[in-house]
Design an enzyme around this catalytic site. Sequence first.
Site, PDB file in Angstrom:
ATOM      1  N   CYS A  10      -5.742  11.246  12.934  1.00 29.31           N
ATOM      2  CA  CYS A  10      -6.499   9.926  12.858  1.00 29.31           C
ATOM      3  C   CYS A  10      -6.661   9.134  13.998  1.00 29.31           C
ATOM      4  O   CYS A  10      -5.987   9.565  15.073  1.00 29.31           O
ATOM      5  CB  CYS A  10      -6.149   9.172  11.652  1.00 29.31           C
ATOM      6  SG  CYS A  10      -4.487   8.569  11.841  1.00 29.31           S
ATOM      7  N   LYS A  32       0.862  -1.206   0.082  1.00 30.32           N
ATOM      8  CA  LYS A  32       0.156   0.107  -0.003  1.00 30.32           C
ATOM      9  C   LYS A  32       0.892   1.262   0.153  1.00 30.32           C
ATOM     10  O   LYS A  32       0.904   1.936  -0.655  1.00 30.32           O
ATOM     11  CB  LYS A  32      -0.760   0.054   0.981  1.00 30.32           C
ATOM     12  CG  LYS A  32      -1.412   1.184   1.626  1.00 30.32           C
ATOM     13  CD  LYS A  32      -2.587   1.274   2.831  1.00 30.32           C
ATOM     14  CE  LYS A  32      -2.006   1.323   4.214  1.00 30.32           C
ATOM     15  NZ  LYS A  32      -1.443   2.861   4.437  1.00 30.32           N
ATOM     16  N   ASN A  33       1.926   1.324   0.840  1.00 33.29           N
ATOM     17  CA  ASN A  33       2.616   2.798   0.920  1.00 33.29           C
ATOM     18  C   ASN A  33       3.679   2.874  -0.091  1.00 33.29           C
ATOM     19  O   ASN A  33       4.014   3.816  -0.379  1.00 33.29           O
ATOM     20  CB  ASN A  33       3.174   2.540   2.639  1.00 33.29           C
ATOM     21  CG  ASN A  33       2.164   2.589   3.446  1.00 33.29           C
ATOM     22  OD1 ASN A  33       1.156   3.001   3.276  1.00 33.29           O
ATOM     23  ND2 ASN A  33       2.643   2.236   4.818  1.00 33.29           N
ATOM     24  N   ARG A  44      -0.967  13.693  13.042  1.00 38.49           N
ATOM     25  CA  ARG A  44      -0.138  13.574  12.053  1.00 38.49           C
ATOM     26  C   ARG A  44       0.209  14.821  11.509  1.00 38.49           C
ATOM     27  O   ARG A  44      -0.144  15.323  10.302  1.00 38.49           O
ATOM     28  CB  ARG A  44      -0.871  12.385  11.128  1.00 38.49           C
ATOM     29  CG  ARG A  44      -1.083  11.335  11.697  1.00 38.49           C
ATOM     30  CD  ARG A  44      -1.043  10.090  11.147  1.00 38.49           C
ATOM     31  NE  ARG A  44      -0.283   9.497  10.112  1.00 38.49           N
ATOM     32  CZ  ARG A  44      -0.495   8.662   9.447  1.00 38.49           C
ATOM     33  NH1 ARG A  44      -1.745   7.862   9.663  1.00 38.49           N
ATOM     34  NH2 ARG A  44       0.389   8.249   8.404  1.00 38.49           N
ATOM     35  N   PRO A  45       1.147  15.619  11.714  1.00 35.69           N
ATOM     36  CA  PRO A  45       1.366  17.086  11.449  1.00 35.69           C
ATOM     37  C   PRO A  45       1.972  16.934  10.017  1.00 35.69           C
ATOM     38  O   PRO A  45       2.625  15.875   9.766  1.00 35.69           O
ATOM     39  CB  PRO A  45       2.396  17.651  12.378  1.00 35.69           C
ATOM     40  CG  PRO A  45       2.960  16.430  13.362  1.00 35.69           C
ATOM     41  CD  PRO A  45       1.648  15.385  13.366  1.00 35.69           C
ATOM     42  N   ASP A  93       4.236  19.588   9.327  1.00 35.25           N
ATOM     43  CA  ASP A  93       5.204  20.531   9.249  1.00 35.25           C
ATOM     44  C   ASP A  93       6.610  20.240   8.624  1.00 35.25           C
ATOM     45  O   ASP A  93       7.376  21.241   7.905  1.00 35.25           O
ATOM     46  CB  ASP A  93       5.592  20.859  10.766  1.00 35.25           C
ATOM     47  CG  ASP A  93       6.127  19.655  11.601  1.00 35.25           C
ATOM     48  OD1 ASP A  93       5.574  18.592  11.731  1.00 35.25           O
ATOM     49  OD2 ASP A  93       7.401  19.771  11.802  1.00 35.25           O
ATOM     50  N   ARG A 108      -8.843  -0.884   4.122  1.00 35.25           N
ATOM     51  CA  ARG A 108      -8.097  -0.004   3.787  1.00 35.25           C
ATOM     52  C   ARG A 108      -6.643  -0.314   3.039  1.00 35.25           C
ATOM     53  O   ARG A 108      -5.873   0.273   2.206  1.00 35.25           O
ATOM     54  CB  ARG A 108      -7.988   1.047   4.503  1.00 35.25           C
ATOM     55  CG  ARG A 108      -8.962   2.051   4.733  1.00 35.25           C
ATOM     56  CD  ARG A 108      -8.633   3.418   5.819  1.00 35.25           C
ATOM     57  NE  ARG A 108      -7.177   3.513   5.789  1.00 35.25           N
ATOM     58  CZ  ARG A 108      -6.117   4.044   6.601  1.00 35.25           C
ATOM     59  NH1 ARG A 108      -6.596   3.668   7.903  1.00 35.25           N
ATOM     60  NH2 ARG A 108      -5.087   4.225   6.200  1.00 35.25           N
ATOM     61  N   ASP A 155       4.198   0.047  12.060  1.00 36.55           N
ATOM     62  CA  ASP A 155       3.259  -0.679  11.565  1.00 36.55           C
ATOM     63  C   ASP A 155       2.996  -2.148  11.883  1.00 36.55           C
ATOM     64  O   ASP A 155       2.061  -2.813  11.668  1.00 36.55           O
ATOM     65  CB  ASP A 155       3.485  -0.570   9.988  1.00 36.55           C
ATOM     66  CG  ASP A 155       3.047   0.720   9.488  1.00 36.55           C
ATOM     67  OD1 ASP A 155       2.551   1.530  10.128  1.00 36.55           O
ATOM     68  OD2 ASP A 155       3.409   1.065   8.303  1.00 36.55           O
TER      69      ASP A 155
HETATM   70  N1  EPU Z   1       5.684  13.748  11.538  1.00 34.35           N
HETATM   71  C1  EPU Z   1       5.795  15.122  11.847  1.00 34.35           C
HETATM   72  N2  EPU Z   1       5.635  16.057  11.020  1.00 34.35           N
HETATM   73  C2  EPU Z   1       5.557  15.792   9.685  1.00 34.35           C
HETATM   74  C3  EPU Z   1       5.545  14.265   9.268  1.00 34.35           C
HETATM   75  C4  EPU Z   1       5.721  13.395  10.360  1.00 34.35           C
HETATM   76  O1  EPU Z   1       5.950  15.446  13.188  1.00 34.35           O
HETATM   77  O2  EPU Z   1       5.631  16.730   8.901  1.00 34.35           O
HETATM   78  C5  EPU Z   1       5.752  12.811  12.734  1.00 34.35           C
HETATM   79  C6  EPU Z   1       4.497  11.873  12.769  1.00 34.35           C
HETATM   80  O3  EPU Z   1       3.340  12.559  13.671  1.00 34.35           O
HETATM   81  C7  EPU Z   1       4.939  10.673  13.387  1.00 34.35           C
HETATM   82  C8  EPU Z   1       6.291  10.404  12.737  1.00 34.35           C
HETATM   83  O4  EPU Z   1       6.789  11.717  12.009  1.00 34.35           O
HETATM   84  O5  EPU Z   1       5.004  10.794  14.463  1.00 34.35           O
HETATM   85  C9  EPU Z   1       6.207   9.632  11.500  1.00 34.35           C
HETATM   86  O6  EPU Z   1       5.601  10.016  10.382  1.00 34.35           O
HETATM   87  P1  EPU Z   1       6.098   9.642   8.873  1.00 34.35           P
HETATM   88  O7  EPU Z   1       5.718  10.922   8.253  1.00 34.35           O
HETATM   89  O8  EPU Z   1       7.210   9.013   8.672  1.00 34.35           O
HETATM   90  O9  EPU Z   1       4.887   8.755   8.476  1.00 34.35           O
HETATM   91  P2  EPU Z   1       3.693   9.032   7.471  1.00 34.35           P
HETATM   92  O10 EPU Z   1       4.565   9.341   6.142  1.00 34.35           O
HETATM   93  O11 EPU Z   1       2.476   9.784   7.647  1.00 34.35           O
HETATM   94  C10 EPU Z   1       4.066   6.340   6.589  1.00 34.35           C
HETATM   95  C11 EPU Z   1       2.922   5.402   6.331  1.00 34.35           C
HETATM   96  C12 EPU Z   1       2.380   5.076   7.639  1.00 34.35           C
HETATM   97  C13 EPU Z   1       3.648   4.428   8.504  1.00 34.35           C
HETATM   98  C14 EPU Z   1       4.620   5.656   8.826  1.00 34.35           C
HETATM   99  C15 EPU Z   1       5.678   5.324   9.601  1.00 34.35           C
HETATM  100  C16 EPU Z   1       2.270   5.879   4.011  1.00 34.35           C
HETATM  101  C17 EPU Z   1       0.861   6.484   3.382  1.00 34.35           C
HETATM  102  N3  EPU Z   1       1.759   5.768   5.464  1.00 34.35           N
HETATM  103  O12 EPU Z   1       3.220   7.509   7.264  1.00 34.35           O
HETATM  104  O13 EPU Z   1       1.543   3.735   7.538  1.00 34.35           O
HETATM  105  O14 EPU Z   1       3.131   4.106   9.697  1.00 34.35           O
HETATM  106  O15 EPU Z   1       4.944   6.063   7.409  1.00 34.35           O
HETATM  107  O16 EPU Z   1       6.375   4.151   8.929  1.00 34.35           O
HETATM  108  O17 EPU Z   1       3.347   5.669   3.754  1.00 34.35           O
HETATM  109  C18 EPU Z   1       0.077   2.169   7.731  1.00 34.35           C
HETATM  110  O18 EPU Z   1      -0.012   1.542   6.746  1.00 34.35           O
HETATM  111  O19 EPU Z   1      -0.903   1.742   8.470  1.00 34.35           O
HETATM  112  C19 EPU Z   1       0.557   3.394   8.239  1.00 34.35           C
HETATM  113  C20 EPU Z   1       0.025   4.214   8.840  1.00 34.35           C
END
Ligand code: EPU
Length: 413
Positions: free
Chosen positions: A114, A21-22, A119-120, A122, A393, A301
């Site tokens: 969510c 998925k990701n 999930r900021p 920034d 999903r 995950d």
């Molecule tokens: N974070 C920030 N600011 C940002 C972005 C992230 O503070 O601008 C924090 C998040 O709040 C979190 C951490 O950084 O605490 C990690 O977030 P990351 O950005 O790495 O996650 P993501 O890109 O939103 C993807 C996967 C998630 C998976 C995470 C961590 C996708 C679509 N989603 O999310 O997958 O848990 O990486 O590996 O690629 C799932 O598949 O169930 C899922 C949630």
Amino acid sequence: MEYIINGGRPLCGEIPVYGAKNCALALLGASVLTDDDLVLRNCPDIADVANMIVLLQVMGKKVVRQGDTVTLSGRLTSICAPRSVATLLRGSALILGSAVARYHQVALPLPGGCAIGARPMDIHLCGLQALGVDVLDTGDMVSCKGVPKAAEYKLRFASVGATENLLCACVLAEGVSTLVNCATEPEVVALEQMLVQMGARISGAGSSVVQIEGVKKIHGTEFVVIPDRIVAATYLSAAAATYGNITVTNCCPQHMGAFLDLMSRRFDVRCRSDAIDFSAKRAPDGYGRVETAPYPFFPTDMQSLLLTLAACSSGKTVIVENLFENRLAHNAAELNKMGADISVENNVATVYGGKLHGANVSASDLRGGAGLVIAALAAEGQSAVSEIRHIGRGYVDLAGNLNKLGAEISVRD
Ligand code: EPU
């Protein structure tokens, strides 16, 4: 809809894994960089991917799905992502970087916090600003405008999504950009590889410092979505919890090091290049202390899978969730309804393993839902797992696939 699960049946047999998925979401987001045909093979048929495709179609992309192959082509006709779809999945944010690169503007309604916690965005937005893009964040909508210019930017955390967006934002930016502290998850590396195939000039792909030399044009290509390492871990966890004996095929054990390390110290695990033979004979004496962290460490995950495994072990496990603030408590409470002994304090779960019994439990997110299904497979008696829309999903027919391995799961409206 809910799953009715009769537990206590060991899983046996062979099962293939489908595309991640990701990975698929990141590659779909990158399709915006070109008008040429982008052909994605091994694209999983799951709700998040279907919604991402609708989002791109509403914005003007032509998308054709034939089995597991998705072909995207053409220009965007709108730079505003439709709120009705964008808010359904976090992955919608993955169009930001490529839309800014290709069209120099984009407007994206933001999904709220969510079930797994805030999930900021920034890091995504600061990175775009560092490239000279104007960003307006009104809380429920982000608008970006400007032509990205090469720059050096250090991500304050190795965010998967921010790394993916910034890579896409840089590929057409004049000059050489350097991204420091990039995520190195296999899904990020797959995106880097696809971008290179599309004509991007990227060095350091797969490492935490990536250099991107902007090119004038990105062209189409054909790319295979990598196997879903979380799905592979889900099947293995289901076999471990039921003392089963399975072979997972079409997977990439190389992407699963931290998880397989933990499992191979407790079960019989044999890895081949694209398959894993697995057999579990008894409950292990707990899993020690495990902390989630970015790749290559133990993935968040897979944390809810481990929580279930710990609950049906015969010893103590401590699990620390370091990425998402709200990804432990719900499943801990649900597993306790099944007879588990889990206490949670500040994102640390202390688990004393034992026998689980059937109960009515409810999924609150995708991976947590899979963890509860596995608990129900391990439990004595019947369980009902409700809110299974979360599971759809990210899993292709989880019940059907587990049933092929001998599980007894039916779906009730
Ligand atoms: N974070 C920030 N600011 C940002 C972005 C992230 O503070 O601008 C924090 C998040 O709040 C979190 C951490 O950084 O605490 C990690 O977030 P990351 O950005 O790495 O996650 P993501 O890109 O939103 C993807 C996967 C998630 C998976 C995470 C961590 C996708 C679509 N989603 O999310 O997958 O848990 O990486 O590996 O690629 C799932 O598949 O169930 C899922 C949630």
